[in-house]
Scaffold this motif. Structure first.
Motif, short mmCIF file in Angstrom:
data_model
loop_
_atom_site.label_atom_id
_atom_site.label_comp_id
_atom_site.label_asym_id
_atom_site.label_seq_id
_atom_site.Cartn_x
_atom_site.Cartn_y
_atom_site.Cartn_z
N SER A 76 6.25 -39.68 2.85
CA SER A 76 7.05 -40.76 3.41
C SER A 76 8.12 -41.22 2.42
O SER A 76 8.03 -40.96 1.21
CB SER A 76 6.15 -41.95 3.75
OG SER A 76 5.68 -42.53 2.56
N LYS A 77 9.13 -41.91 2.94
CA LYS A 77 10.24 -42.36 2.10
C LYS A 77 9.75 -43.24 0.94
O LYS A 77 10.19 -43.10 -0.20
CB LYS A 77 11.26 -43.12 2.95
CG LYS A 77 12.45 -43.61 2.16
CD LYS A 77 13.44 -44.35 3.07
CE LYS A 77 14.63 -44.88 2.25
NZ LYS A 77 15.58 -45.62 3.12
N MET A 78 8.80 -44.16 1.24
CA MET A 78 8.32 -45.06 0.19
C MET A 78 7.62 -44.27 -0.92
O MET A 78 7.82 -44.53 -2.11
CB MET A 78 7.35 -46.10 0.78
CG MET A 78 6.92 -47.17 -0.22
SD MET A 78 5.75 -48.35 0.48
CE MET A 78 6.77 -49.09 1.75
N CYS A 79 6.79 -43.30 -0.53
CA CYS A 79 6.09 -42.50 -1.53
C CYS A 79 7.06 -41.58 -2.27
O CYS A 79 6.87 -41.31 -3.46
CB CYS A 79 4.97 -41.68 -0.87
SG CYS A 79 3.59 -42.68 -0.32
N PHE A 80 8.07 -41.12 -1.57
CA PHE A 80 9.13 -40.33 -2.22
C PHE A 80 9.76 -41.12 -3.35
O PHE A 80 9.94 -40.62 -4.47
CB PHE A 80 10.18 -39.95 -1.16
CG PHE A 80 11.45 -39.39 -1.72
CD1 PHE A 80 11.54 -38.06 -2.10
CD2 PHE A 80 12.58 -40.20 -1.86
CE1 PHE A 80 12.72 -37.54 -2.62
CE2 PHE A 80 13.76 -39.69 -2.37
CZ PHE A 80 13.83 -38.36 -2.75
N LEU A 81 10.06 -42.40 -3.08
CA LEU A 81 10.69 -43.24 -4.09
C LEU A 81 9.74 -43.56 -5.24
O LEU A 81 10.16 -43.73 -6.39
CB LEU A 81 11.20 -44.54 -3.45
CG LEU A 81 12.31 -44.35 -2.41
CD1 LEU A 81 12.61 -45.67 -1.69
CD2 LEU A 81 13.58 -43.79 -3.05
N ASN A 82 8.43 -43.62 -4.94
CA ASN A 82 7.44 -43.94 -5.98
C ASN A 82 7.04 -42.73 -6.83
O ASN A 82 6.36 -42.89 -7.85
CB ASN A 82 6.16 -44.51 -5.33
CG ASN A 82 6.37 -45.90 -4.77
OD1 ASN A 82 7.31 -46.60 -5.17
ND2 ASN A 82 5.52 -46.31 -3.85
N SER A 83 7.42 -41.53 -6.40
CA SER A 83 7.00 -40.32 -7.12
C SER A 83 7.81 -40.17 -8.41
O SER A 83 9.04 -40.23 -8.40
CB SER A 83 7.21 -39.09 -6.22
OG SER A 83 6.35 -39.18 -5.10
N ASP A 84 7.07 -39.94 -9.52
CA ASP A 84 7.68 -39.95 -10.85
C ASP A 84 8.07 -38.54 -11.27
O ASP A 84 7.52 -37.98 -12.24
CB ASP A 84 6.68 -40.56 -11.84
CG ASP A 84 7.31 -40.74 -13.22
OD1 ASP A 84 8.55 -40.79 -13.30
OD2 ASP A 84 6.55 -40.83 -14.20
N ILE A 85 8.99 -37.94 -10.53
CA ILE A 85 9.49 -36.60 -10.86
C ILE A 85 10.98 -36.55 -10.52
O ILE A 85 11.50 -37.40 -9.80
CB ILE A 85 8.77 -35.49 -10.06
CG1 ILE A 85 8.91 -35.76 -8.56
CG2 ILE A 85 7.33 -35.35 -10.48
CD1 ILE A 85 8.40 -34.63 -7.70
N THR A 86 11.65 -35.50 -11.03
CA THR A 86 13.02 -35.23 -10.59
C THR A 86 12.95 -34.46 -9.29
O THR A 86 12.17 -33.50 -9.17
CB THR A 86 13.76 -34.39 -11.65
OG1 THR A 86 13.67 -35.05 -12.91
CG2 THR A 86 15.21 -34.22 -11.27
N LYS A 87 13.75 -34.88 -8.28
CA LYS A 87 13.57 -34.32 -6.94
C LYS A 87 14.89 -33.81 -6.37
O LYS A 87 15.97 -34.29 -6.72
CB LYS A 87 13.02 -35.38 -5.98
CG LYS A 87 12.10 -36.43 -6.58
CD LYS A 87 11.83 -37.54 -5.60
CE LYS A 87 11.09 -38.71 -6.22
NZ LYS A 87 11.90 -39.52 -7.12
N GLU A 88 14.74 -32.87 -5.43
CA GLU A 88 15.88 -32.40 -4.62
C GLU A 88 15.48 -32.51 -3.16
O GLU A 88 14.57 -31.81 -2.70
CB GLU A 88 16.22 -30.95 -4.96
CG GLU A 88 17.34 -30.39 -4.08
CD GLU A 88 17.52 -28.88 -4.24
OE1 GLU A 88 16.79 -28.29 -5.06
OE2 GLU A 88 18.36 -28.32 -3.54
N ILE A 89 16.16 -33.39 -2.41
CA ILE A 89 15.86 -33.53 -0.99
C ILE A 89 16.31 -32.27 -0.26
O ILE A 89 17.45 -31.82 -0.40
CB ILE A 89 16.54 -34.77 -0.39
CG1 ILE A 89 15.96 -36.05 -1.02
CG2 ILE A 89 16.36 -34.81 1.13
CD1 ILE A 89 16.60 -37.33 -0.51
N LEU A 90 15.41 -31.70 0.54
CA LEU A 90 15.72 -30.48 1.29
C LEU A 90 16.02 -30.76 2.75
O LEU A 90 16.85 -30.10 3.36
CB LEU A 90 14.54 -29.50 1.19
CG LEU A 90 14.16 -29.05 -0.22
CD1 LEU A 90 12.92 -28.17 -0.17
CD2 LEU A 90 15.31 -28.28 -0.87
#
Length: 338
Positions: A76-90
């Motif tokens: 989910s968007k909230m968990c995406f924001l809370n995740s402590d990694i560098t990310k690339e939205i696909l």
């Protein structure tokens, strides 16, 4: 456990389901993540919320989820924001949860993530397929308490069951409940293709007879269908087809009403639809009944946690040995080893 890790490559998707909260489901997930690091491109999603520091229901500490670079995530968007990694939205999915839309992204670094995916079987299947299309060689679906439906073979290819001391303070009670769950999830499938074709033609509840004719009882639900079933049984009945939940009372009511069930097979869609208790199933099978599934669940292992977060623990070797003595599957303790 080493052999189990090797077999993971045989599947596109695996669900991890628990018999209760805090039985080691996330720890099992973390173990698989650590052992497959750099070897398999993983996709990851969840039907509950996982990876947060404290359980929102019990306020107890929960293990965080640590992933490696290049893991594909659906959360989910909230968990995406809370995740402590560098990310690339696909991609986005259009699937909404109370914590925002489910987002598909790729980890560009190692680190901790929080998971909260879709809650319906249909959406989990859609998300799993999207992760595979994005390049995941294996999708892990982290289950939730009492959500066996995600072990359905229509959702995931294989399943790992997690059990542990948190189920009960009594070891034998935990072992008995675990063995019953394993036996239920391992129900054999009907192999007669003609019977399967007839079952496919039945809308919800029906009877198949020796001459391969069938009667669709045209019921809206399998609940409280025992009277209609019994009225349509005769000496030539071979199968009772139940599409929907197979509840304990349905089997009990049939056994109370007639002996014609002896020699008959109750055919259900898959084992996640069975809610028959250990005692009732034992009496039904012992007196000549049979229960089979249209689609068999591929249960590939049991993760057993002898420690409870409530301050007690079982003897690890005794606990694992008691389960191993009654099931023909790998039984392992990912926390203490063995």
């Amino acid at each position: 456990m080493k052999n189990l890790i090797k077999t993971l490559r045989d599947y596109k998707s695996i669900s991890i389901i628990g018999m209760d909260k805090n039985v080691g489901k996330t720890t099992t997930l973390n173990y698989i993540l650590s052992k497959t690091k750099g070897k398999i491109t993983l996709g990851l999603t969840s039907i509950g919320r996982d990876g947060e520091e404290k359980d929102v229901v019990t306020s107890t500490h929960k293990p965080k989820i640590y992933i490696c670079k290049d893991t594909l995530i659906a959360t989910s968007k909230m968990c995406f924001l809370n995740s402590d990694i560098t990310k690339e939205i696909l991609n986005t999915t259009g699937i909404n949860t109370p914590m925002g839309q489910v987002i598909l992204f790729k980890s560009l670094s190692d680190g901790y993530v929080e998971l909260a995916g879709a809650s319906s079987s249909k959406d989990i299947k859609i998300i799993s397929d999207k992760l595979i299309n994005l390049g995941a060689e294996l999708v892990l679906v982290d289950g939730a308490l009492s959500r066996k439906t995600f072990a359905s073979p229509s959702i995931t290819d294989a399943t790992i069951l997690c059990t542990g001391a948190c189920v009960s303070t009594n070891m034998d009670d935990v072992v008995n409940k675990t063995v019953h769950t394993v036996n239920t999830l391992s129900l054999n499938n009907e192999k007669d293709k003609t019977i399967l074709k007839k079952a496919n033609d039945i809308s919800r509840v029906g009877i198949i007879y020796k001459n391969l004719e069938y009667k669709d009882l045209n019921l809206l639900t399998s609940i409280d269908s025992s009277k209609d079933i019994v009225q349509n049984l005769d000496d030539s009945s071979t199968h009772i087809v139940v599409k929907g939940l197979l509840l304990d009372n349905l089997i009990k009511d049939i056994m109370k009403s007639t002996d014609l069930y002896k020699g008959i097979t109750v055919l259900i869609q898959d084992a996640t639809k069975s809610f028959v208790s250990s005692n009732t199933m034992y009496r039904f099978l012992k007196t000549g009944g049979s229960i089979k599934v249209i689609k068999k669940i591929n249960l590939i292992g049991i993760s057993a946690n002898p420690k409870s977060i409530y301050g007690y623990e079982f003897d690890k070797n005794q606990f694992l040995d008691k389960i191993r003595a009654q099931v023909k599957l790998p039984v392992f303790d990912v926390i203490g080893g063995g």
